[in-house]
Design a protein around this motif. Structure first.
Motif, PDB file in Angstrom:
ATOM      1  N   GLY A 183       5.741 -36.403  23.577  1.00 39.77           N
ATOM      2  CA  GLY A 183       7.152 -36.215  23.902  1.00 39.77           C
ATOM      3  C   GLY A 183       7.761 -34.856  23.668  1.00 39.77           C
ATOM      4  N   MET A 184       6.991 -33.772  23.659  1.00 37.98           N
ATOM      5  CA  MET A 184       7.611 -32.459  23.503  1.00 37.98           C
ATOM      6  C   MET A 184       8.274 -32.028  24.814  1.00 37.98           C
ATOM      7  N   GLY A 185       7.870 -32.646  25.940  1.00 38.66           N
ATOM      8  CA  GLY A 185       8.495 -32.343  27.214  1.00 38.66           C
ATOM      9  C   GLY A 185       7.861 -31.185  27.959  1.00 38.66           C
ATOM     10  N   ARG A 186       6.960 -30.479  27.310  1.00 36.33           N
ATOM     11  CA  ARG A 186       6.262 -29.363  27.958  1.00 36.33           C
ATOM     12  C   ARG A 186       4.774 -29.476  27.655  1.00 36.33           C
ATOM     13  N   GLN A 187       3.998 -28.756  28.433  1.00 36.45           N
ATOM     14  CA  GLN A 187       2.548 -28.777  28.224  1.00 36.45           C
ATOM     15  C   GLN A 187       2.178 -28.036  26.935  1.00 36.45           C
ATOM     16  N   ILE A 188       1.382 -28.688  26.106  1.00 42.05           N
ATOM     17  CA  ILE A 188       0.869 -28.051  24.887  1.00 42.05           C
ATOM     18  C   ILE A 188      -0.308 -27.176  25.284  1.00 42.05           C
ATOM     19  N   VAL A 189      -0.278 -25.925  24.859  1.00 41.35           N
ATOM     20  CA  VAL A 189      -1.350 -24.994  25.212  1.00 41.35           C
ATOM     21  C   VAL A 189      -2.214 -24.614  24.007  1.00 41.35           C
ATOM     22  N   ASN A 190      -1.739 -24.943  22.810  1.00 41.18           N
ATOM     23  CA  ASN A 190      -2.471 -24.515  21.616  1.00 41.18           C
ATOM     24  C   ASN A 190      -1.922 -25.236  20.386  1.00 41.18           C
ATOM     25  N   TYR A 191      -2.821 -25.533  19.471  1.00 39.40           N
ATOM     26  CA  TYR A 191      -2.409 -25.921  18.122  1.00 39.40           C
ATOM     27  C   TYR A 191      -2.740 -24.758  17.212  1.00 39.40           C
ATOM     28  N   GLN A 192      -1.854 -24.505  16.264  1.00 39.71           N
ATOM     29  CA  GLN A 192      -2.131 -23.517  15.231  1.00 39.71           C
ATOM     30  C   GLN A 192      -2.217 -24.255  13.916  1.00 39.71           C
ATOM     31  N   LEU A 193      -3.088 -23.765  13.045  1.00 39.07           N
ATOM     32  CA  LEU A 193      -3.212 -24.391  11.734  1.00 39.07           C
ATOM     33  C   LEU A 193      -3.383 -23.327  10.677  1.00 39.07           C
ATOM     34  N   ARG A 194      -3.096 -23.723   9.454  1.00 41.48           N
ATOM     35  CA  ARG A 194      -3.344 -22.818   8.334  1.00 41.48           C
ATOM     36  C   ARG A 194      -3.646 -23.624   7.091  1.00 41.48           C
ATOM     37  N   THR A 195      -4.405 -23.010   6.218  1.00 39.26           N
ATOM     38  CA  THR A 195      -4.777 -23.623   4.957  1.00 39.26           C
ATOM     39  C   THR A 195      -4.221 -22.781   3.818  1.00 39.26           C
TER      40      THR A 195
END
Length: 104
Positions: free
Chosen positions: A25-37
């Protein structure tokens, strides 16, 4: 909205943590996930919705993930907090006393 599916919280004695999430439901295409530790940098991770972390030390840790859409906007950030501590096996002596293996 980005939501947690799995991952540790609180105390754990697992040497490897598997984090997973879902995006709806973000309404736009997801192009990437970012993560951090542990509050490090935010590298791009691609479109996988699962991350395996196996190189953490004893003590408290955090894992964060956010989604980025095709216009560069970010979702809210999911945060997992956990503490890794080695669980020592219990030993029963010939006298019937219980103690942890690291105790003498």
């Amino acid at each position: 909205m980005i939501s947690k599916v799995g991952g540790p919280s609180g105390r754990t004695d697992e040497e490897t943590a598997v984090f997973s999430w879902t995006m709806k439901g973000m309404g736009r295409q997801i192009v990437n996930y970012q993560l951090r530790t542990d509050h490090g940098d935010w590298p791009g991770f691609g479109l996988e919705a699962e991350y395996v972390w196996a190189t953490y030390s004893r003590g408290p840790h955090s894992f964060e993930v956010r989604a980025q859409d095709s216009k560069g906007a970010y979702s809210h950030t999911l945060i997992w907090k956990f503490t890794y501590d080695v669980k020592f096996p219990e030993v029963v002596t010939s006298a019937g006393q219980r103690r942890l293996k690291h105790e003498k």
